[in-house]
Design a protein around this motif. Sequence first.
Motif, PDB file in Angstrom:
ATOM      1  N   ALA A 192      -2.706   2.062  -4.233  1.00  0.00           N
ATOM      2  CA  ALA A 192      -3.438   1.491  -3.054  1.00  0.00           C
ATOM      3  C   ALA A 192      -2.416   1.026  -2.260  1.00  0.00           C
ATOM      4  N   ALA A 193      -2.231   1.349  -1.027  1.00  0.00           N
ATOM      5  CA  ALA A 193      -1.459   0.923   0.115  1.00  0.00           C
ATOM      6  C   ALA A 193      -1.812  -0.562   0.697  1.00  0.00           C
ATOM      7  N   THR A 194      -1.539  -0.955   1.963  1.00  0.00           N
ATOM      8  CA  THR A 194      -1.714  -2.488   2.209  1.00  0.00           C
ATOM      9  C   THR A 194      -2.432  -2.493   3.596  1.00  0.00           C
ATOM     10  N   ALA A 195      -3.549  -3.710   3.357  1.00  0.00           N
ATOM     11  CA  ALA A 195      -4.499  -4.098   4.506  1.00  0.00           C
ATOM     12  C   ALA A 195      -3.581  -4.929   5.377  1.00  0.00           C
TER      13      ALA A 195
ATOM     14  N   ASP B 111       4.879   1.666   1.036  1.00  0.00           N
ATOM     15  CA  ASP B 111       4.486   2.446   2.269  1.00  0.00           C
ATOM     16  C   ASP B 111       5.108   3.973   1.790  1.00  0.00           C
ATOM     17  N   VAL B 112       4.138   4.617   1.002  1.00  0.00           N
ATOM     18  CA  VAL B 112       4.867   5.841   0.598  1.00  0.00           C
ATOM     19  C   VAL B 112       5.341   6.779   1.851  1.00  0.00           C
ATOM     20  N   ARG B 113       4.816   6.693   2.871  1.00  0.00           N
ATOM     21  CA  ARG B 113       4.793   7.504   3.954  1.00  0.00           C
ATOM     22  C   ARG B 113       6.295   7.292   4.571  1.00  0.00           C
ATOM     23  N   ASN B 114       6.610   6.141   4.588  1.00  0.00           N
ATOM     24  CA  ASN B 114       7.845   5.750   5.097  1.00  0.00           C
ATOM     25  C   ASN B 114       8.960   5.647   4.140  1.00  0.00           C
ATOM     26  N   ARG B 115       8.472   5.376   2.849  1.00  0.00           N
ATOM     27  CA  ARG B 115       9.346   5.201   1.741  1.00  0.00           C
ATOM     28  C   ARG B 115      10.267   3.813   1.816  1.00  0.00           C
ATOM     29  N   VAL B 116       9.231   2.791   2.431  1.00  0.00           N
ATOM     30  CA  VAL B 116       9.692   1.298   2.337  1.00  0.00           C
ATOM     31  C   VAL B 116       8.904   0.537   1.985  1.00  0.00           C
ATOM     32  N   PRO B 117       8.972  -0.682   1.477  1.00  0.00           N
ATOM     33  CA  PRO B 117       7.891  -1.644   1.377  1.00  0.00           C
ATOM     34  C   PRO B 117       6.987  -2.023   2.417  1.00  0.00           C
ATOM     35  N   ALA B 118       5.555  -2.241   1.894  1.00  0.00           N
ATOM     36  CA  ALA B 118       4.614  -2.362   3.034  1.00  0.00           C
ATOM     37  C   ALA B 118       5.036  -3.848   3.727  1.00  0.00           C
ATOM     38  N   ASP B 119       4.513  -4.164   4.717  1.00  0.00           N
ATOM     39  CA  ASP B 119       4.618  -5.185   5.571  1.00  0.00           C
ATOM     40  C   ASP B 119       4.321  -6.661   4.587  1.00  0.00           C
ATOM     41  N   MET B 120       4.968  -7.269   4.119  1.00  0.00           N
ATOM     42  CA  MET B 120       4.602  -8.735   3.153  1.00  0.00           C
ATOM     43  C   MET B 120       4.372  -9.963   3.886  1.00  0.00           C
ATOM     44  N   SER B 121       4.380  -9.830   5.397  1.00  0.00           N
ATOM     45  CA  SER B 121       4.211 -11.157   6.116  1.00  0.00           C
ATOM     46  C   SER B 121       3.175 -12.077   5.621  1.00  0.00           C
ATOM     47  N   THR B 122       1.974 -11.521   5.286  1.00  0.00           N
ATOM     48  CA  THR B 122       0.693 -12.287   4.992  1.00  0.00           C
ATOM     49  C   THR B 122       1.129 -13.282   3.685  1.00  0.00           C
ATOM     50  N   PRO B 123       1.348 -12.341   2.630  1.00  0.00           N
ATOM     51  CA  PRO B 123       1.615 -13.056   1.270  1.00  0.00           C
ATOM     52  C   PRO B 123       3.016 -14.075   1.422  1.00  0.00           C
TER      53      PRO B 123
ATOM     54  N   ARG C  88       0.224  -1.730 -16.895  1.00  0.00           N
ATOM     55  CA  ARG C  88       0.280  -2.261 -15.631  1.00  0.00           C
ATOM     56  C   ARG C  88       1.732  -1.891 -15.053  1.00  0.00           C
ATOM     57  N   GLU C  89       2.685  -2.045 -15.686  1.00  0.00           N
ATOM     58  CA  GLU C  89       4.106  -1.710 -15.198  1.00  0.00           C
ATOM     59  C   GLU C  89       4.087  -0.147 -14.679  1.00  0.00           C
ATOM     60  N   ASP C  90       3.041   0.916 -15.433  1.00  0.00           N
ATOM     61  CA  ASP C  90       3.125   2.135 -14.951  1.00  0.00           C
ATOM     62  C   ASP C  90       2.457   2.374 -13.761  1.00  0.00           C
ATOM     63  N   LEU C  91       1.373   1.413 -13.428  1.00  0.00           N
ATOM     64  CA  LEU C  91       0.774   1.545 -12.388  1.00  0.00           C
ATOM     65  C   LEU C  91       1.494   1.054 -11.310  1.00  0.00           C
ATOM     66  N   VAL C  92       2.233  -0.013 -11.382  1.00  0.00           N
ATOM     67  CA  VAL C  92       3.079  -0.593 -10.493  1.00  0.00           C
ATOM     68  C   VAL C  92       4.135   0.455  -9.850  1.00  0.00           C
ATOM     69  N   GLU C  93       4.928   1.165 -10.976  1.00  0.00           N
ATOM     70  CA  GLU C  93       5.781   2.169 -10.655  1.00  0.00           C
ATOM     71  C   GLU C  93       5.240   3.412  -9.941  1.00  0.00           C
TER      72      GLU C  93
ATOM     73  N   ALA D  42       2.928   3.249  -7.835  1.00  0.00           N
ATOM     74  CA  ALA D  42       2.695   3.033  -6.352  1.00  0.00           C
ATOM     75  C   ALA D  42       3.622   3.346  -5.592  1.00  0.00           C
ATOM     76  N   ARG D  43       4.797   3.533  -5.886  1.00  0.00           N
ATOM     77  CA  ARG D  43       5.789   4.002  -5.226  1.00  0.00           C
ATOM     78  C   ARG D  43       5.975   5.409  -5.002  1.00  0.00           C
TER      79      ARG D  43
END
Length: 654
Positions: A21-24, A97-109, A239-244, A246-247
């Motif tokens: 699931a990507a990032t709102a 961010d799977v399309r850009n192959r980088v983390p999503a913007d984590m400014s909010t958290p 859960r660790e498989d779900l996290v992985e 997501a990449r």
Amino acid sequence: MRLFRPGLRRFSFALAAGCIAATALLPAQQGTLSPAEQQRRRDLEKELQSIAVVERKVMMPMRDGVRLATDIYRPKDATGPVPVVFSKTPYNFNHWDVRNRVPADMSTPIAAVKRGYAYVVQNERGHFFSEGNYDILGAPVTDGYDAMEWLTKQPWSNGKVGTTGCSSTAEWQPAVAALGHPGFAAMNVQGFGAGVGRVGPYFEQGNWYRGGAIQMLFITWLYGEQNQVRPQFPKDTPREDLVEAARLFDLAPQMPPVDWDKVLWTLPSQDIMKAANGPRGIFADAMPVPTGGAMVRRTPNDPAWYKGGLWHDDKPLNLPGLWFMSWYDVSVGPNLAMYNHVRATAKPEIADQQWAIIAPVGHCSYTRASADTVVGERSMGDARLDYNDIVYGFFDRFVKGVPSPRLEKLPRVTYFRMGDNTWQTSDTWPPKGARPTTFFLSSGGKANSLYGDGVLAAAAPATDAPDAFTYDPMNPVRSYGGNVCCTGTAITAGSFDQRRMEARHDILVYTSEPFAEGTEISGPITPTLYVSSDAKDTDFTVKVLDVYPDGRAYNLDESIQRMRWREGYTGAPVWMEKGKVYKVTLQPLTTSNWFAAGHRLRIEVSSSNFPRFDRNMNTGGNNYDEATGVVARNVVHHSTQYPSSVTVTVVPRR
């Protein structure tokens, strides 16, 4: 991983890894980030990992066994339990961010954690990693209550939760707040109109209707949301498989582009989703969800509207609230009515813990305001505000439980007055001292178009010289700007010079004399029309405008009334008799606008505003299943016997 199709058989197929699931927080782009932005994203993720305990893809259980995917970020340096900021959304919030192959913007958290909060974001059921079947507005509301129960019982939680979000990320909050969970401490609702079922004179059932006509924005929105066929992981996936996973994978549906400016013309309207090659779901199809789906076939008081996630004004709401609204959003009138309702009905101490901010922007565009904010074609000047400081000042007081200097100096109502482009404050809405002023429609019987003889006068004319026009459902008045969202290519929201539209003969135009001095109109605007028709049923629309000395005419708000519902929405429809004159009062419009000396007030009257609202086929039939309509000859009457008018709210100079 399995493909889930409710009401049909389930089947499985193997994948090497999994889904996401990507990032709102910031929607993923199609691999177009600059190298500098990619590096900024990596740096943010590194900073987040250094300051926060990060728990992603936590599958939070609901009472019926459905699990909702949840990401949790909490301060590493906390010496004890911490307050929680919670965001529940149907949108994509994956950390990668799977399309850009980088983390999503984590400014909010990061912002929340630095302020000493745990930040928790969760997908509604039926979206991305969350299990279950999707129904609009996060139904059942028990999901929100169960999330509060889970969050307040975690050892790292101080037992207090504040909610925040805009649009669908806000609209679930009021109905859940009405359930009264003791740990639900405060709500920040932004652009929340679709969460309001009925309140005061408004009977919109979550923006589905306006005056009994369907607001077509939901058709385009549901195209990307009623994704009933989607992949899901088995319940025993670690859960660790779900996290992985997501990449590697993105469960965000990649919907084919649709030219909604063409597709929304489809008749019958119940087939619009099919014409767009959209997914089967709650818009037109019966579905195994609390409300039953088939939204297009409902009437305004259908029992289904009371089985989902809507808040109605018979539900008590005793919770501190920070309410963000905007003049060019779809439902500022109902939103303000709800704010006033809570201030009038909540417990006294809670009634005084409500703050409203009304900005001159479109849907959820608060922080996009700039030093020169332009909404449509009209400049609003500097419309910026320190929203983040206000939100966290609010949470500091009610969720963290510490003094909040920012909140203490915040007036109960902060609103932007367009025209002179200034922020104003008040203890109430409308501002204290505001008074109704009525203008009466008048003409020599030829108010058709900008070039007609329609005026707004101080008194009704003695005799009736009615204005007539034809309304053809196959040639409706097109929407041009306005207070709307989510319609794709069909409408651009905002304020536009309406003169090109006012050249049409099926638009009646009534204009006041120039204001002799600057005048503030802030509050409800109520049109009352005396009308007749040769059709069994038809619509009447009203648009309110500010006319500049050079002739530019900028729209402020707009509305509609379907005549079959003119006597109310709880009973059976009532039909028109040919030639009989009926009084109809539209639900209030609202705005805040400074009419400088020399400016004029204008209203337009017609019978369509498409595709903002669906077309009335004028037959008295179901409308949603009709492909053929009839042409209506509609008439607006104005005299002492038929005093058609518009009543505005004038605020005296301060």
